[in-house]
Design a protein around this motif. Structure first.
Motif, short mmCIF file in Angstrom:
data_model
loop_
_atom_site.label_atom_id
_atom_site.label_comp_id
_atom_site.label_asym_id
_atom_site.label_seq_id
_atom_site.Cartn_x
_atom_site.Cartn_y
_atom_site.Cartn_z
N GLY A 160 0.81 -1.21 0.00
CA GLY A 160 0.00 0.00 0.00
C GLY A 160 0.85 1.27 0.00
N ILE A 161 0.19 2.39 -0.28
CA ILE A 161 0.85 3.69 -0.34
C ILE A 161 0.25 4.58 0.73
CG2 ILE A 161 1.30 5.72 -1.76
CD1 ILE A 161 1.12 3.95 -4.22
N VAL A 162 1.08 5.05 1.64
CA VAL A 162 0.62 5.93 2.72
C VAL A 162 0.50 7.34 2.16
CG1 VAL A 162 1.15 6.83 5.01
CG2 VAL A 162 1.73 4.47 4.43
N PRO A 163 -0.63 8.03 2.42
CA PRO A 163 -0.85 9.37 1.86
C PRO A 163 0.19 10.39 2.35
CG PRO A 163 -2.90 8.45 2.71
CD PRO A 163 -1.81 7.55 3.16
N GLU A 164 0.43 11.39 1.51
CA GLU A 164 1.38 12.45 1.86
C GLU A 164 0.91 13.23 3.09
OE1 GLU A 164 3.39 16.43 -0.21
OE2 GLU A 164 2.00 15.15 -1.33
N GLU A 165 -0.40 13.36 3.27
CA GLU A 165 -0.92 14.11 4.41
C GLU A 165 -0.50 13.47 5.74
OE1 GLU A 165 -3.74 14.80 0.99
OE2 GLU A 165 -2.57 13.15 1.83
N VAL A 166 -0.26 12.17 5.74
CA VAL A 166 0.08 11.46 6.98
C VAL A 166 1.58 11.52 7.27
CG1 VAL A 166 0.08 9.21 8.12
CG2 VAL A 166 -1.91 9.94 6.80
N VAL A 167 2.40 11.38 6.23
CA VAL A 167 3.85 11.28 6.45
C VAL A 167 4.61 12.54 6.08
CG1 VAL A 167 3.90 8.79 6.24
CG2 VAL A 167 4.12 10.17 4.19
N GLY A 168 4.00 13.42 5.30
CA GLY A 168 4.63 14.70 5.00
C GLY A 168 5.56 14.71 3.81
N PHE A 169 5.59 13.65 3.02
CA PHE A 169 6.43 13.65 1.82
C PHE A 169 5.82 12.74 0.77
CE2 PHE A 169 8.00 10.12 4.35
CZ PHE A 169 8.19 9.12 3.41
N SER A 170 6.31 12.89 -0.43
CA SER A 170 5.87 12.08 -1.57
C SER A 170 7.02 12.07 -2.58
CB SER A 170 4.61 12.70 -2.18
OG SER A 170 4.13 11.92 -3.25
N PRO A 171 7.21 10.99 -3.35
CA PRO A 171 6.38 9.78 -3.40
C PRO A 171 6.71 8.79 -2.30
CG PRO A 171 8.17 9.60 -4.97
CD PRO A 171 8.29 10.96 -4.35
N TRP A 172 5.74 7.91 -2.03
CA TRP A 172 5.92 6.83 -1.08
C TRP A 172 6.51 5.64 -1.83
CZ3 TRP A 172 5.60 6.41 4.10
CH2 TRP A 172 5.52 5.13 4.66
N ARG A 173 7.74 5.28 -1.48
CA ARG A 173 8.44 4.21 -2.19
C ARG A 173 8.14 2.86 -1.57
NH1 ARG A 173 12.40 6.28 -5.50
NH2 ARG A 173 13.53 4.31 -5.43
#
Length: 338
Positions: A247-260
Motif C-alpha cells: 500500500g501507499i501511505v498518503p502524503e498528508e500522513v507522512v509529509g512527503f511524496s512519493p511513497w516508495r
C-alpha cells in the motif's frame, strides 16, 4: 484506557512478554484483548469512525496493523538482557528495527532440527544397530542443548549453520551402516523413517537459505508522534514481488511524496511492533462480510496524532516547532475507538 496514558504496568504493559519457542521457532506473545487478527489503527482524534463503507475506503487515517512478531521478540529480548535499558524509548525501537531478520510471513527454517531428530532416533532404534543408535541419540542431545543456548536475539539464526556439519556426518554414517550390513524388513522400515526425517531436516536448511534474500532491517527516517515512525527498509528487495504491494501511505500522513516500496509506517503499541498498512478495498469487503455474517466487529485503536487543528504531517511539524502556550490544549490521547 488510552494507549498513551500510563497504567499499572507503565506505558508498555506488553514489554518483555514476547518469547520465541526454542524448538518450533514460533513467537509467543502474552494475549491481549486489543490485539486481534484484524486490527485497525486510527491516527485521527475522533470519537467514532465513519459508518459508510465508501467513507471508510476514502479515509486517509485508518490503517491495518500487521504485527511484526519476530521483530517484537528481538525488541523484548534486548530489553530483558538490558541491552537497550539505558537508551530512551525511540532509541530502543531504533535498535530493534536495526536487527537483520525476516519480517515476511514465513518460518524460513527457523525451527530446530530436533523436530526431525526425534522421529529419526525412533527409526534408528528399529535398525538393530547400537552404534548408529548411540550416534543418533548423541546428535539429538547436542542439537537440543544448542537450540536452547542459541535462543536469543544474537544467536538464534546460527542454530542450523552451527549444527549442519555434525548433522550431515551422522546422516552419512547412518547411510553407510545401512548399506554395509544385512538388512531385515524391520531394519529397512526403520531406515526409511530415519531417511524421511533426515530429508525433512535438510529441507529446513534449504528453507533457511531461501529466506536469506528476505532478511532486512529498518532505519527510522521520520518520527511522527505517539511512537509512530516512518521507516526505510534495507534489504529484502524482492519482498513486494513475492507478497504483493503493502500500500501507499498518503502524503498528508507522512509529509512527503512519493511513497516508495521500501518505506513503511511502523508503530509501537504497548510494546508490540506493528506495520501500519493502508486498508485496501478487499480488506473493507472482508470486514463488511465479517460484520454481516458473523456479527464480528473490527477492533479499532486510536493513536491520536492528527485532529481538526492538526490535519496533516506538515501541520504537526509546525505545531511541534512552536512553543506551547499555557492555554494550549494537551497533546491528543490515544484510546480504543468504536
Amino acid at each position: 484506557r488510552p494507549l498513551t496514558e500510563p497504567g499499572d504496568e507503565g506505558m508498555m504493559p506488553m514489554m518483555g512478554r514476547s518469547y520465541r519457542h526454542p524448538i518450533t521457532g514460533e513467537i509467543q506473545t502474552a494475549s491481549n484483548p486489543a490485539f486481534k487478527d484484524f486490527l485497525l489503527v486510527d491516527l485521527f482524534a475522533r470519537e467514532a469512525c465513519p459508518t459508510s463503507l465508501d467513507k471508510l475506503a476514502a479515509d486517509k487515517y485508518l490503517f491495518r496493523a500487521v504485527p511484526l512478531l519476530n521483530r517484537t521478540w528481538l525488541y523484548h529480548d534486548d530489553f530483558r538482557l538490558q541491552i537497550t535499558l539505558e537508551k530512551d524509548e525511540d532509541a530502543m525501537v531504533a535498535v530493534a528495527l536495526g536487527h537483520w531478520c525476516v519480517d515476511a510471513p514465513i518460518n524460513g527454517g527457523r525451527w530446530s532440527p530436533t523436530i526431525a531428530l526425534a522421529p529419526l532416533v525412533m527409526g534408528v532404534a528399529f535398525m538393530n544397530d547400537l552404534l548408529a543408535l548411540l550416534a543418533s541419540i548423541a546428535l539429538f542431545v547436542m542439537v537440543q542443548s544448542i537450540s536452547g543456548w542459541t535462543n536469543s536475539a544474537k544467536w538464534y539464526c546460527y542454530l542450523r549453520p552451527l549444527t549442519f556439519i555434525p548433522r550431515t556426518l551422522v546422516y552419512l554414517f547412518l547411510l553407510v551402516r545401512f548399506m554395509t550390513r544385512s538388512n531385515t524388513p524391520m531394519v529397512v522400515v526403520g531406515f526409511l523413517v530415519a531417511f524421511v526425517a533426515a530429508a525433512a531436516d535438510l529441507a529446513g536448511d534449504v528453507m533457511l537459505l531461501r529466506s536469506v534474500p528476505l532478511r532486512a532491517r529498518w532505519q527510522i527516517t521520520h518520527r511522527l508522534a505517539n511512537r509512530v515512525y516512518v521507516c526505510s527498509r534495507i534489504g529484502a528487495a524482492r519482498y513486494e514481488h513475492r507478497y504483493g504491494s503493502r500500500g501507499i501511505v498518503p502524503e498528508e500522513v507522512v509529509g512527503f511524496s512519493p511513497w516508495r516500496r521500501e518505506h513503511a509506517l511502523i508503530a509501537d503499541l504497548q510494546g508490540i511492533l506493528f506495520e501500519l498498512r493502508p486498508v485496501s478495498a478487499q480488506d473493507w469487503e472482508i470486514l463488511a462480510d465479517q460484520l454481516a455474517i458473523y456479527e464480528e466487529k473490527a477492533e479499532v485503536l486510536g493513536v491520536d496524532i492528527f485532529d481538526d487543528h492538526i490535519p496533516t504531517a506538515a501541520a504537526l511539524v509546525d505545531s511541534l516547532s512552536k512553543p506551547r502556550s499555557p492555554k494550549s490544549p494537551k497533546s491528543p490521547k490515544s484510546r480504543n475507538r468504536k
